[in-house]
Design an enzyme around this catalytic site. Structure first.
Site, PDB file in Angstrom:
ATOM      1  CB  THR A 121      -0.926  -0.001   1.228  1.00  0.00           C
ATOM      2  OG1 THR A 121      -1.702  -1.199   1.221  1.00  0.00           O
ATOM      3  CG2 THR A 121      -1.852   1.196   1.210  1.00  0.00           C
ATOM      4  CD  GLU A 154      -3.007  -5.869   1.218  1.00  0.00           C
ATOM      5  OE1 GLU A 154      -3.936  -6.664   1.422  1.00  0.00           O
ATOM      6  OE2 GLU A 154      -2.678  -4.980   2.023  1.00  0.00           O
ATOM      7  CE  LYS A 210      -5.476  -1.992   1.348  1.00  0.00           C
ATOM      8  NZ  LYS A 210      -4.187  -2.639   1.450  1.00  0.00           N
ATOM      9  CE1 TYR A 257     -22.782  -6.562  13.915  1.00  0.00           C
ATOM     10  CE2 TYR A 257     -21.796  -6.056  11.780  1.00  0.00           C
ATOM     11  CZ  TYR A 257     -22.720  -6.752  12.538  1.00  0.00           C
ATOM     12  OH  TYR A 257     -23.571  -7.647  11.933  1.00  0.00           O
ATOM     13  CB  CYS A 266      -4.922  -2.128   6.819  1.00  0.00           C
ATOM     14  SG  CYS A 266      -4.044  -3.499   6.065  1.00  0.00           S
ATOM     15  CE  LYS A 269       0.597   0.291   6.619  1.00  0.00           C
ATOM     16  NZ  LYS A 269       0.462   0.538   5.172  1.00  0.00           N
ATOM     17  CE  LYS A 327      -9.787  -9.420  11.162  1.00  0.00           C
ATOM     18  NZ  LYS A 327      -9.971  -9.275   9.717  1.00  0.00           N
ATOM     19  NE  ARG A 334       1.180  -5.219  12.069  1.00  0.00           N
ATOM     20  CZ  ARG A 334       1.434  -5.622  10.825  1.00  0.00           C
ATOM     21  NH1 ARG A 334       2.336  -4.973  10.095  1.00  0.00           N
ATOM     22  NH2 ARG A 334       0.785  -6.647  10.307  1.00  0.00           N
TER      23      ARG A 334
END
Length: 437
Positions: A121, A154, A210, A257, A266, A269, A327, A334
Site C-alpha cells: 500500500t 491487496e 486502496k 458494528y 491497515c 496507517k 481482531k 499493531r
C-alpha cells in the site's frame, strides 16, 4: 508463468502462496536470512488460518521457492511483485525506503523486459518515483532495457486472507501500457475464467483505490462509535439503530458494528497516510481527521467505564482481559486497543491477567512481563474484579458463565465488542456494560 515476490510478510507470503496454488511458479524473496531459513524448514513466520498447509504443499510440489537474492531469479521471471513494508513515518506519511530499495535492485539487475508491480500500500505518485529509480540504475549501467511498472493493491483481511485472494471481491490492476496489461491479464486469467472482477485502471487511480477503500471502512466504524456514544447519553440502543440504518440498501450493514476502536496494520496507517498525502498537495481531509480522532478516543472507552464504576479507585484491582489481537483470527497487535487499555490499567495500579487464543507470544514480545499471562480464558478471570472483552474470538461468545461467576471476585463484565445479551448477563448474575446502550 514465473514470478517473484519481494517481501515474505503478511501480504507477500499469502500472495505468493496463493499464486503458487493457482499453478504459477513463485520465488519469494526476503533480505531477512533467518526468515527465509525458517520458511525453507517449514516454519511460517505469520499466523493465518490454512496458510501453513498451503505453503508446505506448494513448496514440496516445487511451485514455491524461497531465496534472499532477488538478482539470482530476475532472468527467469516475467513479473516482480514488491510486497515490502511501508511503515508510517514520524509524520504519518508512508515510509517508502524499502519500496525504492526493491526498485533499485530491479534496475541494477534486469536483463530483459520485466514488470515491477507494487503490491504494498503506497501513496499516489509512488509508481512515478519507482520508475525514476529504475531508469537511474539503468542509466548507470549504460543500457536501455524496456520495463514497465504497475500497481496491484491487496485487499486481504487478516484471518480470511486466503479466501480473499482466491475468491476476491475485485482485483485492481493499474498499468500504463498495453504490454503490461496483457501480461497481467495472463497472470490473472484463472480469476477472469471464474468471473471475478479484474479492474484495470491507470496507476494513480489504483494507488488511490486502496487508501480510499480502507479509509471509507474506517469512517463507517468511527461513525458508528460516535453514534454509539450518543446512544448511551440519550437512552437509545445502538444495536437497534445499527439494524435500522443497515437495512437501507444505500447504506448496508457491513462495518456498522460499534466497539472499542479499530486497529491493525491497515486502517490506522492508511488513514494517516491519506491525510498526509492530502496535506502535501495543499488539501485538508477534514472527515478523515475526525475519523482518526474518534477512533483514538474510542480506545479509552472501556477504561473510562471501569474507572467510573469504581469511582477512580482502581489501585490494586485485578482486571481480566479476554482478547489482545486487534481482531479475531490473527495474532496481530499493531495499533490494538488492548495495548492502550493495558497501559491505562497499569498506570492506574491494576493487576492485569490476559488471555488470547493466539496473540499471547506477540503480547510478550511487545510488553514483556508487564501483565500476567493466563493459561486459558477461565484462568484469566480467577479472583478478578472485572472482565474486559477486547477481541470477539468465537470461543468467548458462549462461555460457561457459571464457572466465570464462581471464579470472579466481582461479577462485572465490560464488553468492548457487544457480543453478549444484556438481559441474559443480568440473569446470570452479572453487572454488564457494553458500547452504545
Amino acid at each position: 508463468m514465473n514470478i517473484a515476490i519481494v517481501g515474505t510478510g503478511y501480504v507477500g507470503l499469502v500472495s505468493g502462496t496463493c499464486f503458487a496454488e493457482m499453478g504459477v511458479n513463485v520465488t519469494c524473496v526476503d533480505v531477512n536470512e533467518e526468515k527465509i531459513h525458517s520458511l525453507l524448514n517449514g516454519q511460517i513466520p505469520i499466523y493465518e488460518p490454512g496458510l501453513d498447509e498451503m505453503v508446505l504443499r506448494n513448496y514440496q510440489e516445487g511451485r514455491l521457492k524461497f531465496t534472499t537474492d532477488l538478482a539470482s531469479c530476475l532472468d527467469d521471471v516475467d513479473i516482480v511483485f514488491s510486497a515490502v513494508g511501508t511503515p508510517p513515518d514520524e509524520d504519518g506519511s508512508a515510509d517508502l525506503q524499502y519500496v525504492l530499495m526493491v526498485a533499485r535492485t530491479f534496475g541494477q539487475y534486469i536483463n530483459k523486459y520485466t514488470i515491477l508491480v507494487t503490491k504494498s500500500t503506497v501513496p499516489v505518485g509512488t509508481a512515478k518515483k519507482v520508475k525514476e529509480v529504475i531508469k537511474e540504475e539503468l542509466s548507470k549501467r549504460g543500457i536501455d532495457i524496456p520495463f514497465d511498472v504497475a500497481s496491484n493493491p491487496e485487499f486481504l483481511k487478516e484471518g480470511a486472507a486466503i479466501k480473499d485472494f482466491m475468491s476476491p471481491d475485485r482485483v485492481v490492476v493499474g498499468v500504463e501500457s498495453d504490454k503490461a496489461k496483457e501480461l497481467m491479464s495472463k497472470l490473472y486469467r484463472p480469476f477472469l475464467l471464474n468471473n471475478f472482477r479484474v479492474i484495470f485502471t491507470d496507476i494513480p487511480s489504483a494507488e488511490m483505490i486502496k487508501y480510499a477503500a480502507n479509509s471509507m471502512l474506517a469512517t463507517r466504524i468511527s461513525f458508528m462509535n460516535d453514534i454509539a456514544n450518543l446512544c448511551e447519553l440519550v437512552g437509545a440502543d445502538v444495536n437497534m439503530v445499527r439494524k435500522g440504518i443497515g437495512s437501507d440498501s444505500r447504506i448496508g450493514s457491513k462495518f456498522l458494528y460499534p466497539g472499542c476502536g479499530y486497529g491493525g496494520s491497515c486502517f490506522p496507517k492508511d488513514v494517516k497516510a491519506l491525510i498526509k498525502t492530502a496535506e502535501k498537495n495543499g488539501y485538508s481531509m477534514g472527515v478523515l481527521k475526525a475519523v482518526e480522532e474518534v477512533n483514538e478516543n474510542q480506545k479509552y472507552v472501556l477504561f473510562n467505564k471501569l474507572y467510573r464504576y469504581y469511582n477512580g479507585e482502581l489501585n490494586g484491582k485485578a482486571i481480566a482481559l479476554w482478547g489482545l489481537a486487534f481482531k479475531p483470527e490473527t495474532d496481530d497487535m499493531r495499533e490494538a486497543t488492548a495495548l492502550v487499555t493495558i497501559k491505562q490499567l497499569l498506570d492506574a495500579g491494576c493487576i492485569i491477567k490476559v488471555y488470547d487464543p493466539v496473540a499471547m507470544n506477540e503480547c510478550k514480545r511487545k510488553i514483556g512481563e508487564a501483565v500476567i499471562y493466563a493459561t486459558d480464558m477461565y484462568d484469566a478471570v480467577l479472583d478478578a474484579d472485572a472482565l474486559l472483552i477486547l477481541t470477539e474470538w468465537k470461543q468467548f461468545r458462549l462461555p460457561s458463565w457459571g464457572v466465570v461467576g464462581k471464579s470472579m471476585k466481582k461479577c462485572l463484565v465490560i464488553d468492548g465488542r457487544n457480543i453478549y445479551d444484556a438481559e441474559e448477563m443480568k440473569g446470570n448474575g452479572f453487572e454488564y456494560y457494553c458500547i452504545g446502550k
